[in-house]
Design a protein around this motif. Structure first.
Motif, PDB file in Angstrom:
ATOM      1  N   VAL A 152     -43.247  51.064  53.314  1.00 21.71           N
ATOM      2  CA  VAL A 152     -43.888  50.640  52.068  1.00 21.71           C
ATOM      3  C   VAL A 152     -43.291  51.400  50.891  1.00 21.71           C
ATOM      4  O   VAL A 152     -43.090  52.616  50.947  1.00 21.71           O
ATOM      5  N   ARG A 153     -43.035  50.671  49.825  1.00 14.64           N
ATOM      6  CA  ARG A 153     -42.509  51.266  48.594  1.00 14.64           C
ATOM      7  C   ARG A 153     -43.683  51.580  47.660  1.00 14.64           C
ATOM      8  O   ARG A 153     -44.593  50.768  47.513  1.00 14.64           O
ATOM      9  N   PHE A 154     -43.648  52.746  47.025  1.00 17.21           N
ATOM     10  CA  PHE A 154     -44.659  53.129  46.053  1.00 17.21           C
ATOM     11  C   PHE A 154     -44.016  53.225  44.672  1.00 17.21           C
ATOM     12  O   PHE A 154     -43.004  53.914  44.504  1.00 17.21           O
ATOM     13  N   GLU A 155     -44.599  52.554  43.709  1.00 14.95           N
ATOM     14  CA  GLU A 155     -44.099  52.611  42.336  1.00 14.95           C
ATOM     15  C   GLU A 155     -45.214  53.142  41.441  1.00 14.95           C
ATOM     16  O   GLU A 155     -46.376  52.739  41.583  1.00 14.95           O
ATOM     17  N   PHE A 156     -44.874  54.015  40.486  1.00 10.14           N
ATOM     18  CA  PHE A 156     -45.883  54.699  39.687  1.00 10.14           C
ATOM     19  C   PHE A 156     -45.767  54.335  38.207  1.00 10.14           C
ATOM     20  O   PHE A 156     -44.818  53.697  37.776  1.00 10.14           O
ATOM     21  N   GLU A 173     -44.508  62.543  46.526  1.00  3.58           N
ATOM     22  CA  GLU A 173     -43.786  62.183  47.751  1.00  3.58           C
ATOM     23  C   GLU A 173     -44.152  63.064  48.944  1.00  3.58           C
ATOM     24  O   GLU A 173     -44.379  62.535  50.045  1.00  3.58           O
ATOM     25  N   PRO A 174     -44.246  64.388  48.792  1.00  2.33           N
ATOM     26  CA  PRO A 174     -44.632  65.181  49.973  1.00  2.33           C
ATOM     27  C   PRO A 174     -46.012  64.797  50.510  1.00  2.33           C
ATOM     28  O   PRO A 174     -46.212  64.756  51.731  1.00  2.33           O
ATOM     29  N   LEU A 175     -46.932  64.506  49.626  1.00  2.00           N
ATOM     30  CA  LEU A 175     -48.273  64.107  50.053  1.00  2.00           C
ATOM     31  C   LEU A 175     -48.233  62.758  50.765  1.00  2.00           C
ATOM     32  O   LEU A 175     -48.867  62.564  51.807  1.00  2.00           O
ATOM     33  N   ALA A 176     -47.484  61.791  50.199  1.00  3.45           N
ATOM     34  CA  ALA A 176     -47.398  60.457  50.789  1.00  3.45           C
ATOM     35  C   ALA A 176     -46.716  60.507  52.154  1.00  3.45           C
ATOM     36  O   ALA A 176     -47.166  59.868  53.117  1.00  3.45           O
ATOM     37  N   ARG A 177     -45.646  61.269  52.266  1.00  2.00           N
ATOM     38  CA  ARG A 177     -44.937  61.369  53.549  1.00  2.00           C
ATOM     39  C   ARG A 177     -45.824  62.034  54.593  1.00  2.00           C
ATOM     40  O   ARG A 177     -45.810  61.656  55.769  1.00  2.00           O
ATOM     41  N   GLY A 178     -46.625  63.008  54.167  1.00  2.00           N
ATOM     42  CA  GLY A 178     -47.501  63.674  55.107  1.00  2.00           C
ATOM     43  C   GLY A 178     -48.611  62.777  55.603  1.00  2.00           C
ATOM     44  O   GLY A 178     -49.001  62.838  56.774  1.00  2.00           O
ATOM     45  N   ALA A 179     -49.123  61.928  54.713  1.00  4.66           N
ATOM     46  CA  ALA A 179     -50.235  61.057  55.091  1.00  4.66           C
ATOM     47  C   ALA A 179     -49.775  59.840  55.874  1.00  4.66           C
ATOM     48  O   ALA A 179     -50.483  59.379  56.773  1.00  4.66           O
ATOM     49  N   GLY A 237     -57.286  66.747  56.174  1.00  5.57           N
ATOM     50  CA  GLY A 237     -57.843  68.034  56.534  1.00  5.57           C
ATOM     51  C   GLY A 237     -57.971  68.881  55.279  1.00  5.57           C
ATOM     52  O   GLY A 237     -57.619  68.464  54.171  1.00  5.57           O
ATOM     53  N   LEU A 238     -58.437  70.125  55.444  1.00 10.71           N
ATOM     54  CA  LEU A 238     -58.658  70.976  54.282  1.00 10.71           C
ATOM     55  C   LEU A 238     -57.359  71.261  53.543  1.00 10.71           C
ATOM     56  O   LEU A 238     -57.301  71.180  52.308  1.00 10.71           O
ATOM     57  N   GLY A 239     -56.279  71.538  54.299  1.00  8.37           N
ATOM     58  CA  GLY A 239     -55.014  71.824  53.646  1.00  8.37           C
ATOM     59  C   GLY A 239     -54.481  70.645  52.864  1.00  8.37           C
ATOM     60  O   GLY A 239     -54.027  70.791  51.721  1.00  8.37           O
ATOM     61  N   ALA A 240     -54.545  69.466  53.460  1.00 10.08           N
ATOM     62  CA  ALA A 240     -54.058  68.257  52.781  1.00 10.08           C
ATOM     63  C   ALA A 240     -54.916  67.935  51.568  1.00 10.08           C
ATOM     64  O   ALA A 240     -54.419  67.453  50.543  1.00 10.08           O
ATOM     65  N   ASP A 250     -45.017  55.870  35.610  1.00 14.93           N
ATOM     66  CA  ASP A 250     -43.893  56.338  34.803  1.00 14.93           C
ATOM     67  C   ASP A 250     -42.589  55.655  35.177  1.00 14.93           C
ATOM     68  O   ASP A 250     -41.526  55.990  34.652  1.00 14.93           O
ATOM     69  N   GLY A 251     -42.661  54.670  36.089  1.00 12.95           N
ATOM     70  CA  GLY A 251     -41.467  53.944  36.513  1.00 12.95           C
ATOM     71  C   GLY A 251     -40.774  54.541  37.713  1.00 12.95           C
ATOM     72  O   GLY A 251     -39.854  53.921  38.277  1.00 12.95           O
ATOM     73  N   SER A 252     -41.177  55.724  38.136  1.00 14.08           N
ATOM     74  CA  SER A 252     -40.565  56.332  39.314  1.00 14.08           C
ATOM     75  C   SER A 252     -41.120  55.695  40.583  1.00 14.08           C
ATOM     76  O   SER A 252     -42.162  55.029  40.561  1.00 14.08           O
ATOM     77  N   ALA A 253     -40.444  55.898  41.698  1.00 22.80           N
ATOM     78  CA  ALA A 253     -40.842  55.231  42.932  1.00 22.80           C
ATOM     79  C   ALA A 253     -40.482  56.081  44.141  1.00 22.80           C
ATOM     80  O   ALA A 253     -39.545  56.891  44.105  1.00 22.80           O
ATOM     81  N   ILE A 254     -41.233  55.898  45.208  1.00 22.41           N
ATOM     82  CA  ILE A 254     -40.904  56.441  46.518  1.00 22.41           C
ATOM     83  C   ILE A 254     -40.362  55.282  47.338  1.00 22.41           C
ATOM     84  O   ILE A 254     -41.089  54.325  47.629  1.00 22.41           O
ATOM     85  N   GLU A 255     -39.098  55.348  47.676  1.00 21.19           N
ATOM     86  CA  GLU A 255     -38.447  54.233  48.352  1.00 21.19           C
ATOM     87  C   GLU A 255     -38.525  54.407  49.873  1.00 21.19           C
ATOM     88  O   GLU A 255     -38.415  55.526  50.389  1.00 21.19           O
ATOM     89  N   PRO A 256     -38.730  53.317  50.613  1.00 23.61           N
ATOM     90  CA  PRO A 256     -38.709  53.403  52.075  1.00 23.61           C
ATOM     91  C   PRO A 256     -37.295  53.653  52.567  1.00 23.61           C
ATOM     92  O   PRO A 256     -36.315  53.311  51.896  1.00 23.61           O
ATOM     93  N   GLU A 257     -37.196  54.240  53.753  1.00 18.25           N
ATOM     94  CA  GLU A 257     -35.871  54.543  54.302  1.00 18.25           C
ATOM     95  C   GLU A 257     -35.156  53.283  54.782  1.00 18.25           C
ATOM     96  O   GLU A 257     -33.936  53.209  54.754  1.00 18.25           O
TER      97      GLU A 257
END
Length: 434
Positions: free
Chosen positions: A25-29, A12-18, A98-101, A31-38
Motif C-alpha cells: 500500500v502506498r501512503f501519500e501525505f 515511515e518507521p511507524l508505518a513499517r513497524g505497524a 504496545g506501549l513502546g509503539a 505535504d505531497g510526500s509519500a511512502i512507496e511500496p517496495e
C-alpha cells in the motif's frame, strides 16, 4: 518540523513497524510526500491533514482511523478490497500498539504538530444510547440510527430488490451444492434467497406467515405473490414501514400482506404456520435469545416452522463502543455462534432440522452493493451525506473480506415445532422441499 523533514520521513518507521516492511500500500501525505511500496502497489491511502493523526492519537485502532476516513481526512484511492486485504495480510500478528509503539506514535504526532485537543467525531457517529441493553426503547434508537437514513439511499445501494440481507447466487435449477454462482444477477440472487426460504418453510396458498424484521417488504411480497401466503411483516423502522406498505400496494397485495410498526416482543395471541427471521437476529442480543425464540415458538401452531437467517461468528462477538461498526453501523449489534443459535432454538421447543452456510454468497452480495454505491457515488452523497456514504463503503468492503476469509459466517437454521405425537410434517430430504 524542519524544512527538509517530510511527513513521510517522520511516519515511515511507524508505518513499517505497524504494517511490516513489505506492505503493497502506498501512503501519500498532505505535504505531497509519500511512502512507496517496495513492489506492486495495491492502492493509495491519502492522508489529507494532520487532523487525521489527531483522531488516531485520541482513539488508537480502528475507531480513530474510521473517524478520520468518515471525516474525509483520509481517502482510499483504488480498489478498496485490494487495499483492505493488503493491509490485513501484511500487518504482523502482534500489530496492536504496545506501549513502546504508542509512545513512538505520540512522538511522531508531536513532531508533526498533530497533538492538540480531542477532535469532535463526525456527526454520523451514533451518540451513546440510553438505558439497559436491548430494551424496546434502546433497540428502537439503534434501529433508527441505521435504517432511517433515507429509503432512496438504500434503493441506490441495494438495487431494485430492496433486500438488505445475504442473497443466494444460484441458478434456478441449482440445489446450491456447487457453491455461489457469480454469473447470477443481484436481483435474481435475492429472489432465489426468498424462494429458498419459502420452500424451507413449506409455504402453500392460504398459510399464514410472520416475517420478523421485514425490512422494505421484499420477503413478504415474494411469499404472497409466489406462494399465496397471507403475510404479516413487522419492523420497528418507521421509514421501512412507509415504503414497505407502498410497495405492497403497488404489487396489488394489500389484501394479502399487512406491514406493522411493531416490536417482536409485542406479538401475542396470534397463530402462524411459519415464521421467517431474515437479518434480524443480529439486533436481538445473546441475553435476549431465549426470549426471542420463546416468543416466536408461542406464535407457531404444531408443525409450524421457523427459519432464522443471520450473520454469525465462531464464539460470538459484540459490536462494542470502540469498534467502527459499533459506533457507525450497528450500535448494540451482536453476532452469535451458530451452535448457540441452534441450542437456543432447541431450548425454546424447536426441533432443529437443517443448518445451511451461505457466507460466500454474502461476500458476493456485499461486493455488488459496493459496486452500486461506487458507480453512483455523487448521487449517494446527495441523498444522505459524504460521511454516510464513506461509512457504507468501508463497512461493506471490510465485511465482504470477512465473509471471504471465514471470519464471518451466514447461517440459515430451520426449526420446527413437533406436535403432541412428535410429528413435524417435514419432508425427508432437502430435495423434497420442492
Amino acid at each position: 518540523m524542519g524544512d527538509k523533514t517530510t511527513v513521510a520521513a517522520v511516519l515511515e518507521p511507524l508505518a513499517r513497524g505497524a504494517l511490516g516492511p513489505h506492505s503493497p500500500v502506498r501512503f501519500e501525505f498532505w505535504d505531497g510526500s509519500a511512502i512507496e511500496p517496495e513492489g506492486a502497489c495495491a492502492g493509495t491511502i491519502r492522508i489529507r491533514s494532520k487532523d487525521a493523526l489527531r483522531h488516531m492519537v485520541w482513539a488508537p485502532g480502528e475507531l480513530g482511523i474510521g473517524r478520520a476516513y468518515v471525516s474525509g481526512l483520509v481517502d482510499l484511492d483504488g480498489d478498496i478490497f485490494a487495499i483492505l486485504r493488503a493491509l490485513a495480510s501484511t500487518a504482523p500478528s502482534d500489530a496492536a500498539l504496545g506501549l513502546g509503539a504508542a509512545w513512538q506514535a505520540i512522538g511522531a504526532a508531536r513532531q508533526l504538530g498533530a497533538l492538540g485537543r480531542r477532535p469532535a467525531p463526525p456527526p454520523e457517529e451514533v451518540r451513546p444510547l440510553r438505558g439497559p441493553l436491548h430494551t424496546k426503547r434502546r433497540d428502537a434508537a439503534a434501529i433508527s440510527h441505521h435504517y432511517d437514513v433515507g429509503n432512496d439511499f438504500y434503493r441506490l445501494v441495494l438495487g431494485p430488490s430492496m433486500t438488505y440481507s445475504c442473497a443466494r447466487f444460484a441458478a434456478a435449477d441449482d440445489d446450491g451444492s456447487g457453491g455461489a454462482n457469480e454469473t447470477v444477477s443481484l436481483d435474481d440472487a435475492q429472489s432465489a434467497k426468498h424462494d429458498l426460504i419459502c420452500r424451507k418453510l413449506g409455504l402453500r396458498p392460504g398459510m399464514r406467515l410472520l416475517d420478523v424484521g421485514c425490512g422494505w417488504g421484499s420477503m413478504a411480497i415474494h411469499a404472497a405473490a409466489t406462494y399465496g401466503a397471507q403475510v404479516v411483516g413487522v419492523t420497528i423502522s418507521s421509514a421501512q414501514v412507509e415504503l414497505a406498505r407502498a410497495r405492497v400496494a403497488e404489487a396489488g397485495l394489500a389484501a394479502d400482506v399487512e406491514i406493522r410498526l411493531a416490536d417482536y416482543r409485542d406479538l401475542r395471541g396470534e397463530e402462524f404456520d411459519a415464521i421467517s427471521s431474515i437479518g434480524m437476529f443480529e439486533h436481538v442480543g445473546t441475553k435476549r435469545a431465549a426470549e426471542y425464540f420463546g416468543t416466536l415458538r408461542a406464535l407457531l401452531r404444531p408443525e409450524g416452522r421457523l427459519l432464522n437467517h443471520a450473520i454469525s461468528s465462531a464464539g460470538g462477538s459484540v459490536m462494542g463502543r470502540n469498534s467502527f461498526v459499533g459506533r457507525y453501523v450497528f450500535p448494540d449489534g451482536e453476532l452469535v455462534d451458530v451452535g448457540e443459535v441452534a441450542l437456543a432454538m432447541q431450548r425454546a421447543g424447536f426441533e432443529v432440522r437443517d443448518v445451511e452456510a451461505l457466507r460466500e454468497h454474502y461476500a458476493l452480495t456485499l461486493r455488488a452493493w459496493v459496486a452500486n454505491l461506487e458507480s453512483a457515488w455523487d448521487h449517494a452523497v446527495s441523498l444522505t451525506s459524504a460521511g454516510r456514504a464513506r461509512i457504507w463503503r468501508l463497512y461493506m468492503a471490510a465485511s465482504a473480506l470477512g465473509f471471504e476469509d471465514g471470519g464471518l459466517g451466514l447461517h440459515q437454521v430451520l426449526g420446527v415445532v413437533p406436535d403432541a405425537q412428535g410429528r413435524t410434517g417435514m419432508p425427508g430430504t432437502r430435495r423434497a422441499w420442492g
